[in-house]
Design an enzyme around this catalytic site. Structure first.
Site, short mmCIF file in Angstrom:
data_model
loop_
_atom_site.label_atom_id
_atom_site.label_comp_id
_atom_site.label_asym_id
_atom_site.label_seq_id
_atom_site.Cartn_x
_atom_site.Cartn_y
_atom_site.Cartn_z
N GLY A 99 0.80 -1.22 0.00
CA GLY A 99 0.00 0.00 0.00
C GLY A 99 0.83 1.27 0.00
O GLY A 99 0.30 2.35 0.25
N TRP A 103 7.96 3.22 0.20
CA TRP A 103 8.16 4.64 -0.12
C TRP A 103 8.00 5.50 1.12
O TRP A 103 8.81 6.38 1.39
CB TRP A 103 7.17 5.06 -1.20
CG TRP A 103 7.49 6.38 -1.83
CD1 TRP A 103 8.69 7.03 -1.84
CD2 TRP A 103 6.58 7.20 -2.55
NE1 TRP A 103 8.59 8.22 -2.53
CE2 TRP A 103 7.31 8.34 -2.97
CE3 TRP A 103 5.24 7.08 -2.90
CZ2 TRP A 103 6.72 9.37 -3.72
CZ3 TRP A 103 4.65 8.10 -3.63
CH2 TRP A 103 5.38 9.23 -4.04
N HIS A 163 1.55 -3.58 9.87
CA HIS A 163 0.39 -3.79 8.99
C HIS A 163 -0.88 -4.04 9.83
O HIS A 163 -1.92 -4.39 9.28
CB HIS A 163 0.62 -4.98 8.07
CG HIS A 163 1.66 -4.74 7.01
ND1 HIS A 163 1.72 -3.58 6.28
CD2 HIS A 163 2.68 -5.54 6.55
CE1 HIS A 163 2.73 -3.66 5.41
NE2 HIS A 163 3.32 -4.83 5.57
N LYS A 317 6.98 -1.00 -10.21
CA LYS A 317 6.68 0.24 -10.92
C LYS A 317 6.30 1.39 -9.99
O LYS A 317 6.72 2.52 -10.18
CB LYS A 317 5.54 0.00 -11.92
CG LYS A 317 5.89 -0.89 -13.09
CD LYS A 317 4.71 -0.99 -14.05
CE LYS A 317 5.06 -1.82 -15.27
NZ LYS A 317 3.91 -1.90 -16.22
#
Length: 351
Positions: A99, A103, A163, A317
C-alpha cells in the site's frame, strides 16, 4: 446492474483449484510470517476456536477480532499487544502490504533525520540500506519468532512499521504516539500484491491463480484483511484524533509530492523552515526517496533484508493505474462496486 451480494456470489471459485495448489505449495519459498512453526500452545488453542479459511495459495488464515492472519503473524501480533510499549515521541507507520509502505518508510526516515545527515548526503543510510532495515516492522521482524526486543536501546524518536489494524495497534500504544497511515486504491494494491507474491515465492503463477487471488480479495480473505476494514479503521481514527493519526493516500503523494511531504513533516512536528524550503531541502528528500533512485541502488537490487526477503522484491513500478494492464473491465467494476458499498457514507473516497 449487479447487487453487492450478487457480486460476492460470483467471486466464489471451486476449492478444487486450491486443493491442487495445496499439493505443490511446499515448493514455494515462504517468509517466516506465513509459516506456523513459532506458535505458543496458548495461541494454538486460540486458533482452534477461530474462524478459518485459506488464502489463494492454500495457506491457512485465521480470523482474530475481524482480521485475517497466518499463525506466525497472529502470534507476533499478540506479542506486540502484550509487550510493545512505545514512547510518546516514537512514530508508527501503518499500512496494508503493498500500500506504499516502502516509499513512506524512506520519506519518514529522511524527513525526521534530515538535519542529522545534512552535511554528509553521500553516506545517507537510505543509500546504503533498504528502507525496511531502517524502519523495522513490529510483528514481521521485532516481535517475530517469539522475540521480545529491548526497545530501550533505540534512540528517540524511533520509527516503527506495522500492517496491524488501528484497533489491534491501539491495544499496545497510547494515543500520544504519532501514527502515519498510507493507503492505496484497492485495484493497484491488489495488482502490486500479485506481483509481490510472484517474486516472493520465486515462481510465475498462472491466470487461474490470479483469479483465485481476486476472489479472495473480494471476500476480504487476505493477510490483515479485509482491505476495507483496515482502511476504515485508520480513516475513522484520523477523524477522531487528527493530532495523532495522519491519513495519507498514495495517489495524492504521487500527484503532489511536495505538498504531501510538507504535510507529513508538519504532522511529525518537524516542519520545514523557510530557509529549508528556499534551499531545496524538500526537493532533495523527494529525489533521494524516489522509487527510481531507490530501486537502482546496489543494496536494493542485490541485497536481502533482515526479514529474509530479497530487497528487489519491494520495488516494481510504483505507478498509479497499473491495474488497467491486469484487471478485466468486469474485475475493475466489481472492485469499484465493493468499495462503494463498503465505504458507504464514511466520507472516504478514492479517485
Amino acid at each position: 446492474m449487479f447487487t453487492f451480494f450478487t457480486i460476492l456470489s460470483l467471486c466464489f471459485k471451486s476449492w478444487e483449484q486450491i486443493i491442487t495448489m495445496e499439493a505443490s505449495k511446499e515448493a514455494h519459498h515462504l517468509p517466516n510470517y506465513m509459516k506456523d512453526d513459532n506458535v505458543s500452545q496458548e495461541t494454538k488453542n486460540l486458533i482452534t476456536s477461530l474462524p478459518s479459511d485459506k488464502d489463494f495459495m492454500g495457506y491457512g488464515l485465521y480470523n482474530y477480532k475481524g482480521c485475517w492472519y497466518y499463525p506466525n503473524t497472529l502470534q507476533a501480533v499478540l506479542d506486540v499487544q502484550k509487550h510493545f510499549k512505545p514512547r510518546d515521541t516514537d512514530i508508527i507507520l501503518a499500512s496494508l502490504p503493498k500500500g506504499g509502505t516502502t516509499w513512506l518508510k524512506s520519506l519518514i526516515f529522511a524527513v525526521v533525520h534530515r538535519e542529522k545527515y545534512r552535511g554528509t548526503p553521500q553516506t545517507h543510510p537510505l543509500l546504503l540500506q533498504n528502507p525496511h532495515d531502517l524502519v523495522p516492522f513490529l510483528e514481521v521482524e521485532l516481535y517475530a519468532n517469539s522475540q521480545i526486543p529491548d526497545l530501550a536501546k533505540y534512540s528517540s524518536p524511533m520509527i516503527f512499521s506495522t500492517h496491524m489494524h488501528l484497533q489491534a495497534l491501539r491495544e499496545a500504544t497510547t494515543k500520544a504516539c504519532k501514527t502515519v497511515y498510507v493507503c492505496r486504491g484497492i485495484k493497484d494494491t491488489f495488482v502490486s500484491g500479485w506481483h509481490y507474491r510472484n517474486m516472493l515465492h520465486r515462481t510465475k503463477m498462472d491466470q487461474a491463480t490470479f483469479e483465485l487471488m481476486f476472489d479472495a480479495y473480494c471476500r476480504g480473505v487476505l493477510l490483515y484483511g479485509p482491505y476495507w476494514e483496515h482502511v476504515l479503521s485508520y480513516w475513522k481514527g484520523s477523524l477522531e484524533a487528527k493530532e495523532n493519526v495522519l491519513f495519507m493516500k498514495y495517489e495524492e503523494i504521487i500527484e503532489e509530492p511536495r505538498v504531501q511531504v510538507k504535510r507529513l513533516a508538519e504532522f511529525l512536528e518537524c516542519p520545514f523552515t523557510k530557509e529549508e524550503e528556499e534551499s531545496g531541502s524538500v526537493e532533495e528528500i523527494l529525489k533521494l526517496c524516489s522509487l527510481r533512485n531507490l530501486s537502482n541502488l546496489e543494496v536494493n537490487k542485490n541485497g536481502t533484508t533482515r526479514i529474509g526477503v530479497d530487497s528487489q522484491v519491494f520495488f516494481r513500478k510504483g505507478e498509479v493505474g497499473d491495474w488497467k494492464n491486469h484487471l478485466t473491465p468486469q474485475m475493475a467494476k466489481t472492485f469499484d462496486e465493493i468499495i462503494d458499498y463498503r465505504l458507504g457514507d464514511s466520507g472516504l473516497i478514492f479517485q
